[in-house]
Design an enzyme around this catalytic site. Structure first.
Site, short mmCIF file in Angstrom:
data_model
loop_
_atom_site.label_atom_id
_atom_site.label_comp_id
_atom_site.label_asym_id
_atom_site.label_seq_id
_atom_site.Cartn_x
_atom_site.Cartn_y
_atom_site.Cartn_z
N SER A 1 -13.32 -4.56 -12.24
CA SER A 1 -14.00 -3.81 -13.18
C SER A 1 -14.20 -2.55 -12.58
O SER A 1 -14.43 -2.23 -11.35
CB SER A 1 -15.21 -4.34 -13.54
OG SER A 1 -15.91 -3.64 -14.55
N TYR B 1 -23.50 -8.20 -10.86
CA TYR B 1 -21.96 -8.04 -11.33
C TYR B 1 -21.23 -7.27 -10.90
O TYR B 1 -20.22 -7.33 -10.41
CB TYR B 1 -22.21 -8.30 -13.09
CG TYR B 1 -20.84 -7.87 -13.63
CD1 TYR B 1 -20.21 -9.17 -13.99
CD2 TYR B 1 -20.23 -6.49 -13.96
CE1 TYR B 1 -18.82 -8.90 -14.50
CE2 TYR B 1 -18.89 -6.41 -14.54
CZ TYR B 1 -18.41 -7.59 -14.70
OH TYR B 1 -16.96 -7.82 -15.36
N ILE C 1 -9.75 -11.94 -22.47
CA ILE C 1 -8.58 -11.31 -21.69
C ILE C 1 -7.81 -12.63 -21.37
O ILE C 1 -6.30 -12.32 -21.55
CB ILE C 1 -8.98 -10.39 -20.66
CG1 ILE C 1 -9.57 -9.14 -21.50
CG2 ILE C 1 -7.72 -9.97 -19.89
CD1 ILE C 1 -10.43 -8.19 -20.33
#
Length: 251
Positions: free
Chosen positions: A170, A202, A48
């Site tokens: 996210s 994460y 990205i």
């Protein structure tokens, strides 16, 4: 045999659904000119980050690839320059797993670059281990390094007259949790030998990204710096930032 066919059909259906929704081919719809503006993208040598760097270079921005691996970054820089024809793409070494490196990068940038319009905190990882300073690697790289980087550069963003901080989080933040006591004792947000434990850490780090953006927006209220936290699919699909100053985009 019937069960095998049924399973195959279900897998095919799941694949088609994912490729047409979460994993669909994205396009960038933004077309605003970026000539004269300077952008930092952490992890801008791949994925990205590289796609974003390529698009912003096409729009005329001066793009700084803030990356750990010099060889990969220089290769990405050459590819972007070749595709866009831009001479305003450069590499500055940054290792987010080292707070010393973050400080050195910031010092070098402030000494050599006169403005900063957009800081994209993009780099991230899923792994186990520790940073140079003893923090959990996911907490250290995904959140803490970007936290310090933003803190050190925010005054230069204010000088730009409309600077922006985009932190790539996210939707996984929804499954995250932060235990301040455990963090103080262990200096990490989760660890273990299994992939699901890495993933939980994460998620926790992505929650930190969200909380950081909310708090940053509060502290910068009244300034000309806007703060955004985005899900990567949303970010790469739209590439448009059209909200009012000092808002926090979290969906």
């Amino acid at each position: 045999m019937f069960h095998l066919l049924l399973l195959s059909a279900a897998l095919l259906g799941a694949y088609l659904f994912l490729t047409r929704t979460l994993f669909r081919s994205s396009r960038c719809e933004g077309n605003a000119a970026m000539t004269g503006k300077t952008v930092i993208i952490t992890g801008g040598n791949t994925g990205i980050g590289k796609a974003t760097a390529l698009h912003l270079a096409k729009r005329g921005a001066r793009v700084v690839l803030a990356c750990r691996n010099r060889e990969k970054a220089e290769r990405a820089m050459a590819e972007i320059q070749q595709e866009t024809g831009s001479a305003n793409v450069l590499f500055m070494q940054l290792d987010l797993a080292s707070l010393k490196s973050v400080r050195c990068f910031s010092e070098r940038f402030l000494q050599t670059e006169s403005r900063l319009d957009l800081l994209i905190n993009n780099a991230g990882l899923v792994a186990d281990g520790r940073t140079e300073d003893g923090f959990g690697i996911e907490f250290g790289v995904n959140h803490l390094g970007h936290f310090l980087l933003t803190y050190l550069l925010v005054e230069r963003l204010k000088e730009a007259g409309g600077g922006r901080v985009v932190t790539v989080s996210s939707m996984a933040y929804r499954w995250g949790r932060v235990d301040p006591d455990a963090l103080a004792v262990n200096r990490h947000l989760g660890t273990g030998r299994y992939s699901w434990q890495f993933f939980q850490a994460y998620c926790n780090s992505k929650l930190c990204n969200m909380l950081f953006t909310h708090e940053l927006a509060k502290r910068l209220k009244g300034s000309n710096v806007s703060c955004y936290s985005v899900h990567p699919e949303l970010f790469i699909h739209s590439c448009k930032i059209t909200t009012t100053s000092n808002s926090t985009k979290t969906d």
